[in-house]
Structure formats: structure tokens, C-alpha cells
Design a protein around this motif. Structure first.
Motif, PDB file in Angstrom:
ATOM      1  N   MET A  42       8.112  -9.353  -3.829  1.00 49.27           N
ATOM      2  CA  MET A  42       8.332  -8.717  -5.127  1.00 49.27           C
ATOM      3  C   MET A  42       9.381  -7.621  -4.969  1.00 49.27           C
ATOM      4  SD  MET A  42       7.409  -8.461  -8.389  1.00 49.27           S
ATOM      5  CE  MET A  42       5.874  -9.374  -8.459  1.00 49.27           C
ATOM      6  N   GLU A  43      10.400  -7.640  -5.832  1.00 52.53           N
ATOM      7  CA  GLU A  43      11.432  -6.621  -5.803  1.00 52.53           C
ATOM      8  C   GLU A  43      11.308  -5.744  -7.043  1.00 52.53           C
ATOM      9  OE1 GLU A  43      15.130  -8.590  -5.582  1.00 52.53           O
ATOM     10  OE2 GLU A  43      14.848  -9.317  -3.546  1.00 52.53           O
ATOM     11  N   GLY A  44      11.794  -4.500  -6.916  1.00 47.99           N
ATOM     12  CA  GLY A  44      11.778  -3.621  -8.072  1.00 47.99           C
ATOM     13  C   GLY A  44      11.826  -2.167  -7.678  1.00 47.99           C
ATOM     14  N   LYS A  45      12.350  -1.353  -8.611  1.00 47.53           N
ATOM     15  CA  LYS A  45      12.431   0.090  -8.410  1.00 47.53           C
ATOM     16  C   LYS A  45      11.420   0.765  -9.346  1.00 47.53           C
ATOM     17  CE  LYS A  45      16.796   0.620  -9.341  1.00 47.53           C
ATOM     18  NZ  LYS A  45      18.121   1.249  -9.455  1.00 47.53           N
ATOM     19  N   ILE A  46      10.525   1.562  -8.772  1.00 45.52           N
ATOM     20  CA  ILE A  46       9.454   2.185  -9.543  1.00 45.52           C
ATOM     21  C   ILE A  46       9.629   3.699  -9.525  1.00 45.52           C
ATOM     22  CG2 ILE A  46       6.973   2.348  -9.905  1.00 45.52           C
ATOM     23  CD1 ILE A  46       8.057  -0.523  -9.915  1.00 45.52           C
ATOM     24  N   LEU A  47       9.659   4.300 -10.708  1.00 43.40           N
ATOM     25  CA  LEU A  47       9.681   5.760 -10.831  1.00 43.40           C
ATOM     26  C   LEU A  47       8.254   6.229 -11.095  1.00 43.40           C
ATOM     27  CD1 LEU A  47      11.052   8.516 -11.070  1.00 43.40           C
ATOM     28  CD2 LEU A  47      11.563   7.971 -13.479  1.00 43.40           C
ATOM     29  N   VAL A  48       7.703   7.023 -10.165  1.00 44.81           N
ATOM     30  CA  VAL A  48       6.346   7.557 -10.287  1.00 44.81           C
ATOM     31  C   VAL A  48       6.437   9.006 -10.735  1.00 44.81           C
ATOM     32  CG1 VAL A  48       4.156   7.967  -9.126  1.00 44.81           C
ATOM     33  CG2 VAL A  48       5.574   6.027  -8.442  1.00 44.81           C
ATOM     34  N   VAL A  49       5.790   9.323 -11.863  1.00 48.87           N
ATOM     35  CA  VAL A  49       5.881  10.668 -12.437  1.00 48.87           C
ATOM     36  C   VAL A  49       4.484  11.257 -12.566  1.00 48.87           C
ATOM     37  CG1 VAL A  49       6.777  12.055 -14.336  1.00 48.87           C
ATOM     38  CG2 VAL A  49       7.873   9.861 -13.766  1.00 48.87           C
ATOM     39  N   ASP A  50       4.193  12.290 -11.770  1.00 51.95           N
ATOM     40  CA  ASP A  50       2.882  12.936 -11.807  1.00 51.95           C
ATOM     41  C   ASP A  50       2.997  14.289 -11.115  1.00 51.95           C
ATOM     42  OD1 ASP A  50       0.062  13.634 -11.385  1.00 51.95           O
ATOM     43  OD2 ASP A  50      -0.345  11.540 -11.907  1.00 51.95           O
ATOM     44  N   ASP A  51       2.380  15.322 -11.694  1.00 49.28           N
ATOM     45  CA  ASP A  51       2.466  16.641 -11.060  1.00 49.28           C
ATOM     46  C   ASP A  51       1.461  16.803  -9.921  1.00 49.28           C
ATOM     47  OD1 ASP A  51       0.277  16.620 -12.728  1.00 49.28           O
ATOM     48  OD2 ASP A  51       0.563  18.668 -13.462  1.00 49.28           O
ATOM     49  N   ASP A  52       0.615  15.812  -9.705  1.00 50.52           N
ATOM     50  CA  ASP A  52      -0.320  15.821  -8.586  1.00 50.52           C
ATOM     51  C   ASP A  52       0.310  15.065  -7.412  1.00 50.52           C
ATOM     52  OD1 ASP A  52      -2.396  15.324  -6.747  1.00 50.52           O
ATOM     53  OD2 ASP A  52      -3.914  15.386  -8.332  1.00 50.52           O
ATOM     54  N   ARG A  53       0.728  15.796  -6.393  1.00 48.82           N
ATOM     55  CA  ARG A  53       1.441  15.174  -5.275  1.00 48.82           C
ATOM     56  C   ARG A  53       0.544  14.214  -4.493  1.00 48.82           C
ATOM     57  NH1 ARG A  53       6.428  17.497  -3.919  1.00 48.82           N
ATOM     58  NH2 ARG A  53       6.993  19.192  -5.356  1.00 48.82           N
ATOM     59  N   ASN A  54      -0.744  14.472  -4.452  1.00 54.10           N
ATOM     60  CA  ASN A  54      -1.647  13.569  -3.741  1.00 54.10           C
ATOM     61  C   ASN A  54      -1.678  12.193  -4.398  1.00 54.10           C
ATOM     62  OD1 ASN A  54      -2.425  15.481  -1.789  1.00 54.10           O
ATOM     63  ND2 ASN A  54      -4.006  16.320  -3.138  1.00 54.10           N
ATOM     64  N   ILE A  55      -1.696  12.181  -5.731  1.00 53.09           N
ATOM     65  CA  ILE A  55      -1.683  10.911  -6.456  1.00 53.09           C
ATOM     66  C   ILE A  55      -0.360  10.186  -6.234  1.00 53.09           C
ATOM     67  CG2 ILE A  55      -1.622   9.876  -8.765  1.00 53.09           C
ATOM     68  CD1 ILE A  55      -3.740  11.863  -9.606  1.00 53.09           C
ATOM     69  N   VAL A  56       0.737  10.929  -6.276  1.00 52.90           N
ATOM     70  CA  VAL A  56       2.047  10.322  -6.042  1.00 52.90           C
ATOM     71  C   VAL A  56       2.109   9.697  -4.652  1.00 52.90           C
ATOM     72  CG1 VAL A  56       4.506  10.781  -5.747  1.00 52.90           C
ATOM     73  CG2 VAL A  56       3.262  11.819  -7.653  1.00 52.90           C
ATOM     74  N   ASP A  57       1.614  10.425  -3.643  1.00 55.96           N
ATOM     75  CA  ASP A  57       1.639   9.910  -2.266  1.00 55.96           C
ATOM     76  C   ASP A  57       0.782   8.652  -2.132  1.00 55.96           C
ATOM     77  OD1 ASP A  57       3.312  11.961  -1.544  1.00 55.96           O
ATOM     78  OD2 ASP A  57       1.734  13.206  -0.654  1.00 55.96           O
TER      79      ASP A  57
ATOM     80  N   GLU B 250      -5.915  -2.120  -8.218  1.00 55.36           N
ATOM     81  CA  GLU B 250      -5.749  -2.546  -9.613  1.00 55.36           C
ATOM     82  C   GLU B 250      -4.396  -2.094 -10.144  1.00 55.36           C
ATOM     83  OE1 GLU B 250      -7.716  -2.054 -14.069  1.00 55.36           O
ATOM     84  OE2 GLU B 250      -8.643  -1.030 -12.351  1.00 55.36           O
ATOM     85  N   LEU B 251      -3.989  -0.871  -9.770  1.00 57.95           N
ATOM     86  CA  LEU B 251      -2.684  -0.379 -10.195  1.00 57.95           C
ATOM     87  C   LEU B 251      -1.574  -1.299  -9.676  1.00 57.95           C
ATOM     88  CD1 LEU B 251      -0.893   1.807 -11.487  1.00 57.95           C
ATOM     89  CD2 LEU B 251      -0.893   2.965  -9.274  1.00 57.95           C
ATOM     90  N   VAL B 252      -1.668  -1.683  -8.407  1.00 57.04           N
ATOM     91  CA  VAL B 252      -0.676  -2.590  -7.824  1.00 57.04           C
ATOM     92  C   VAL B 252      -0.639  -3.907  -8.601  1.00 57.04           C
ATOM     93  CG1 VAL B 252      -0.103  -3.984  -5.800  1.00 57.04           C
ATOM     94  CG2 VAL B 252      -0.765  -1.590  -5.508  1.00 57.04           C
ATOM     95  N   ALA B 253      -1.818  -4.438  -8.934  1.00 55.03           N
ATOM     96  CA  ALA B 253      -1.889  -5.703  -9.671  1.00 55.03           C
ATOM     97  C   ALA B 253      -1.220  -5.580 -11.037  1.00 55.03           C
ATOM     98  CB  ALA B 253      -3.341  -6.138  -9.828  1.00 55.03           C
ATOM     99  N   ARG B 254      -1.452  -4.471 -11.713  1.00 56.40           N
ATOM    100  CA  ARG B 254      -0.847  -4.285 -13.030  1.00 56.40           C
ATOM    101  C   ARG B 254       0.671  -4.118 -12.924  1.00 56.40           C
ATOM    102  NH1 ARG B 254      -4.774  -1.044 -17.160  1.00 56.40           N
ATOM    103  NH2 ARG B 254      -6.778  -1.836 -16.411  1.00 56.40           N
ATOM    104  N   VAL B 255       1.122  -3.363 -11.930  1.00 55.61           N
ATOM    105  CA  VAL B 255       2.557  -3.188 -11.738  1.00 55.61           C
ATOM    106  C   VAL B 255       3.228  -4.529 -11.468  1.00 55.61           C
ATOM    107  CG1 VAL B 255       4.304  -2.256 -10.149  1.00 55.61           C
ATOM    108  CG2 VAL B 255       2.457  -0.783 -10.970  1.00 55.61           C
ATOM    109  N   LYS B 256       2.639  -5.324 -10.602  1.00 54.29           N
ATOM    110  CA  LYS B 256       3.219  -6.625 -10.269  1.00 54.29           C
ATOM    111  C   LYS B 256       3.223  -7.545 -11.485  1.00 54.29           C
ATOM    112  CE  LYS B 256       2.024  -8.340  -6.190  1.00 54.29           C
ATOM    113  NZ  LYS B 256       1.181  -8.714  -5.030  1.00 54.29           N
TER     114      LYS B 256
END
Length: 227
Positions: free
Chosen positions: A1-16, A108-114
Motif C-alpha cells: 500500500m502506498e500513500g502519504k498520511i498527514l497526522v494532526v494531533d496535539d498529543d505526541r503519544n498518539i501521533v507516535d 482498526e485505524l490502520v484498516a480504515r486508512v487502508k
């Protein structure tokens, strides 16, 4: 799977955490921790999908989503600790393609993104087109031509419109549409379908009444072709 994902969240733990799971799938990740930074990256990096937190200081997720929808129909999945129906419906009405409530299962997040990336055409080769009077829905290129003009439309709306048109005159319940169009085990509010149908009706109508998105009361919806 290819793609560029922009993750936007002020919680760095969630982003990581999100970065960890999505990079395992071979996706390219950029992160922003506030709204202004997110928009700057969006304009300069042109991602294929945005994962967008709602509650952020200064410029919140709603404002970011509105700004994105002024210039682009790329998929946006909202992330929020708030699970109220009002917030979900608001996000869909503004133009979000999906809505996930925190805390969420990273798998589940990965499944939805894909699933969203597949619907947007990444890693998927198809030649799928339906044609009606004044209307061409080309799913292979995610493009709609209506009355001779190309119409910008979010991927989720196009998917729903295409599916109903492909099965013209067949009635589907909201639950069936969630299962067929959303492409995963959707456990949210069936009003999601109502919101998308409303937005489609605002964009499309056949002036000669040769086809229409019709409500079948007590059942669901259908793309009705007049004889």
C-alpha cells in the motif's frame, strides 16, 4: 500500500503510536501538532489522506477541515475523544469521510486508512464507470461529470453515489450501505448514510427527472431511473 498520511494531533503519544502502525504498512507519515502547522504541511506536502484531531488549541480540527474542503476533496478521518452523535454528524456535514472515537484500536485505524486509500485509488487498478443522462460516474479515476462539467466530490460521497447508481432501482437499507460502501465493520450511527445522501442531493439533481436519489420510507435509499 502506498500513500502519504498527514497526522494532526496535539498529543505526541498518539501521533507516535499512529506513526508506528502506519509506517509498518509502508505509508509515509508527516505529523503536525496544531492546526496552523497542519494547514502549512497540507499545502506544501499534498498528502493523500489526513488523520485530524478535533480538539486542538488556537485552530481546531473543524477549522482545519473547512480550510481543506475549500481547496481539496482528499479523504479526511476525524479523531476525537468526543463520541456524541452531534459531533459525528457535524464532521460528516463539513466534509469528513470517517470519524473515530478515542481511545481507538490502532489496528482498526490502520484498516480504515487502508480502506479509504483503496477507495481513493491507491494501489487499486479498476475500470469502472456508470453512465446516465447528464451524468457519468467514473470510479476508476474518482471523477464525476454532471451536465458536461467535472464536479469535485469527496471520495466517500462518490463511493456511495457510484454504488447506488451501479445498482439502479435496487433498494438498500442504511445498514447495507454502511457495509457495502464503508468497506469495514462499521459500528457507528446509521445517520452517516443520511448525511451523505443529503450532501449528494444538494450537488446533483436531474432537471428532466430521468433519475434521482430516492428515499424509500421505512427501508432506505435507491438510485431510481425513470422509464
Amino acid at each position: 500500500m502506498e500513500g502519504k498520511i498527514l497526522v494532526v494531533d496535539d498529543d505526541r503519544n498518539i501521533v507516535d503510536l499512529i506513526r508506528l502502525y502506519l509506517e509498518k504498512e509502508g505509508l509515509l507519515i508527516q505529523a503536525a501538532y496544531q492546526g496552523e502547522e497542519a494547514l502549512s504541511l497540507f499545502y506544501s506536502w499534498t498528502p493523500d489522506l489526513v488523520l485530524l484531531d478535533i480538539m486542538m488549541p488556537k485552530v481546531d480540527g473543524w477549522e482545519v477541515l473547512r480550510a481543506i474542503r475549500k481547496v481539496s476533496s482528499i479523504p479526511v478521518i476525524m479523531l476525537s475523544a468526543r463520541g456524541e452523535t452531534f459531533d459525528k454528524v457535524l464532521g460528516l456535514e463539513i466534509g469528513a469521510d470517517d470519524y473515530m472515537v478515542k481511545p481507538f484500536d490502532p489496528k482498526e485505524l490502520v484498516a480504515r486508512v487502508k480502506a479509504v486509500l483503496r477507495r481513493a485509488g491507491h494501489g487499486l487498478q479498476t475500470q469502472e464507470k456508470v453512465v446516465f443522462p447528464n451524468l457519468v460516474i467514473d470510479k476508476s479515476e474518482y471523477r464525476i461529470t454532471y451536465q458536461g462539467q467535472t464536479i469535485e466530490i469527496p471520495p466517500k460521497e462518490l463511493e456511495l453515489f457510484y454504488f447506488l447508481a451501479l445498482h439502479a432501482n435496487q433498494v438498500f437499507t442504511r445498514e447495507q450501505l454502511l457495509e457495502k460502501v464503508w468497506d469495514y465493520d462499521f459500528s457507528g450511527d446509521s445517520r452517516t448514510v443520511d448525511v451523505h445522501i443529503k450532501r449528494l442531493r444538494e450537488k446533483f439533481h436531474d432537471q428532466e427527472k430521468r433519475w434521482e436519489l430516492k428515499t424509500v420510507w421505512g427501508v432506505g435509499y435507491k438510485f431510481e431511473v425513470k422509464k
